[in-house]
Design an enzyme around this catalytic site. Sequence first.
Site, mmCIF file in Angstrom:
data_model
loop_
_atom_site.group_PDB
_atom_site.id
_atom_site.type_symbol
_atom_site.label_atom_id
_atom_site.label_comp_id
_atom_site.label_asym_id
_atom_site.label_seq_id
_atom_site.Cartn_x
_atom_site.Cartn_y
_atom_site.Cartn_z
ATOM 1 N N ASP A 544 29.770 27.615 6.684
ATOM 2 C CA ASP A 544 31.112 27.724 7.242
ATOM 3 C C ASP A 544 31.585 29.163 7.063
ATOM 4 O OD1 ASP A 544 33.657 26.036 8.140
ATOM 5 O OD2 ASP A 544 34.297 27.550 6.692
ATOM 6 N N LEU A 545 32.089 29.772 8.156
ATOM 7 C CA LEU A 545 32.534 31.164 8.098
ATOM 8 C C LEU A 545 33.860 31.262 7.346
ATOM 9 C CD1 LEU A 545 31.727 32.383 11.735
ATOM 10 C CD2 LEU A 545 30.350 32.634 9.659
ATOM 11 N N ASP A 587 33.698 26.979 13.490
ATOM 12 C CA ASP A 587 32.922 28.012 12.792
ATOM 13 C C ASP A 587 31.934 27.377 11.823
ATOM 14 O OD1 ASP A 587 34.796 26.982 11.101
ATOM 15 O OD2 ASP A 587 35.436 28.895 10.258
#
Length: 679
Positions: A544-545, A587
């Site tokens: 996950d960004l 994301d």
Amino acid sequence: MTRQGRDQPSLLVSLGLLAVVSVMLVVPAHGVYTFFIQKEQIIADMNEQARSSLIRLSENVVPYMQAYAVNDYQNLVQTEMVQRGYAAILIEDSNMAEVLGRPEYITGMIRSSDGHILPYDASHPGHHQRLSTDRIHKHSELLQSGGMTIGKLSIFMTDTVVREKQKEVFYDSLSNSLLLALILMALLIVFSKRRILDPLGRFSEALQQRDADGIPVNALPNFKYRELSILTDTVNSMLDMIRGSRAEIKRERSRLHDVIEGTHVGTWEWNIQTGATEFNDRWAEIIGYTLEELSPTSIDTWASFVHPDDLKESEKQLQRHFTGESPYYQCEARMKHKAGHWVWVLDRGKVSKSTEDGEPLMMYGTHQDITEQKENELRLHLAASVYEHVSDGIMITDTQGIIRDVNHAFCRLTGYQAEEVIGENARVLRSGHHDESFYQAMWRAILGKGYWSGEIWNKRKNDEIFPAHLKVNAIRDSDGQVRSFVALLSDISHFKEHERQLEQLAHFDALTGLPNRLVLADRLHKEMAQARRRSEVLAVAFLDLDGFKAVNDQFGHDAGDQLLIIMSERMRQTLRESDTLVRIGGDEFVVLLPDLDDAGSCVPVIQRLLSVASSPIDIKGDRVQVSASIGVTFYPQDEDVDSEQLLRQADQMMYDAKLSGKNRYKLADVVPSSRRFAG
């Protein structure tokens, strides 16, 4: 009807009363009795089943409750649900409630409306509502250990099974009742034979004695029952009428046989001076009438049924004949049929008598129905038009596959001119895409069934290969022998391209081009199976960004999309060819790392992903930087886990990484110690 006939008993009434009384007494009584007896037994069996399940589960669940093994007795509950088809099984666990400090602790399994078995959630309004319906029946048992109550076990049953079995019992009862009804009907048949068929046999014997014209020579006998007596009286009266008109019918039959049966055309006789005209029955029949309906007839009768345009042509041709320009009169005309449609007739005739002044007096002619001929001509014209103008290519070959004719659409599709392929074998279109077995199967179908239809790859004159839909039909003669083959060819290139686009949309992310959830589910199952088969380790990473929302808020969604595209390509380049990178939304990404010797083998790859994710990116002159939090789990594990559990484990590890400060990874401690790190 005679007085004797009126006093005789009615056979119809007797049979009707016997059938009604028999069925009304036997069928309902037998069916109702059987249905209620078996209904009570079904309910007793279902209650006994629930009681048996309560006893069995009580004995097996109590030890697990004492050991606080919730998952273990959940598994027992799920197994019982699968085997017995219950609506729900709930366990009130006093020990767990005490440990958790709750007033109660209820767990178990519940069956959803679509049949799936789900964990019970007391806070879920749908679960409570489902168990509160009046179609749910509850059976409970207190759970005790050492003389103390430690909980309660409840089984919830729907009445669906009971209703299905009641329906089955109902149909069984109905079938048995129908069997009894059939037996009664058999008895009725026996009765009918003796009381009806035998008298009718004597009636038939009397009819066998006929004269040369088929008319019975003797009067038919009277019988016991009123209906048969009325029948014989009526037939005897009709026979008298038939005998009286037989001579007249013979004369008319002879004339009709000579004219109509001999030529099967209508005839007409026209007095040109007076307009008086006589037609035969066939003339009227062609337009759906009888002569009686058309009487009195004249030349105006003809004129009233002819199409106005054709009437002008008829008058023109008559004048040509009257003036001697034509030796006889002939005209094709449409006539209005009684049913409302138009029929085509060929009207022909010739003047046979003239007046002393040389004026035409009497004219005789025929009237032939040519509707079918005109329709065939129209069909041939339409077929020729369709053949040349249809968008599908058409090819006609002989039994050896030699091309005999093609239409314009065929030339447009293949690039060949007609003269280039006529006389050539149809193999000129083969592309080499299919092996010989494909064509052998196609010809087996054509020769066996008379047709074949399917997709095929053909070759144009310029050697371009294109997909087509081909339909081949065998054309047989009146003896059933194959004389030729007709093939319809349609270019389906645009359909194939559309299929490819749909396949792309269904399996790949529209923004990044990465595989989506559908591909992830398939590949994860395959990689898990391969890891078990090869005794290797599979790593599942959830990425996950960090800071992606801030990029969207500060620079806009277009910048966020560009960041995802660039980041996806960078991460893909850091992975091996056997690895899989999937975007599952927003994301969030999932990475599958197969073929690992141990859990530690994934660390270098994970570190490269962290490095790539944290590298700055220039988007339209703005310098953007984010990072990533990665959670990793492994397969196989000591416990048996499925793909969904692996993804949840990896997701949990990712959240742990975020809570630990982001821009880092967390590995799940789930791999057996022997496979954690090499060396």
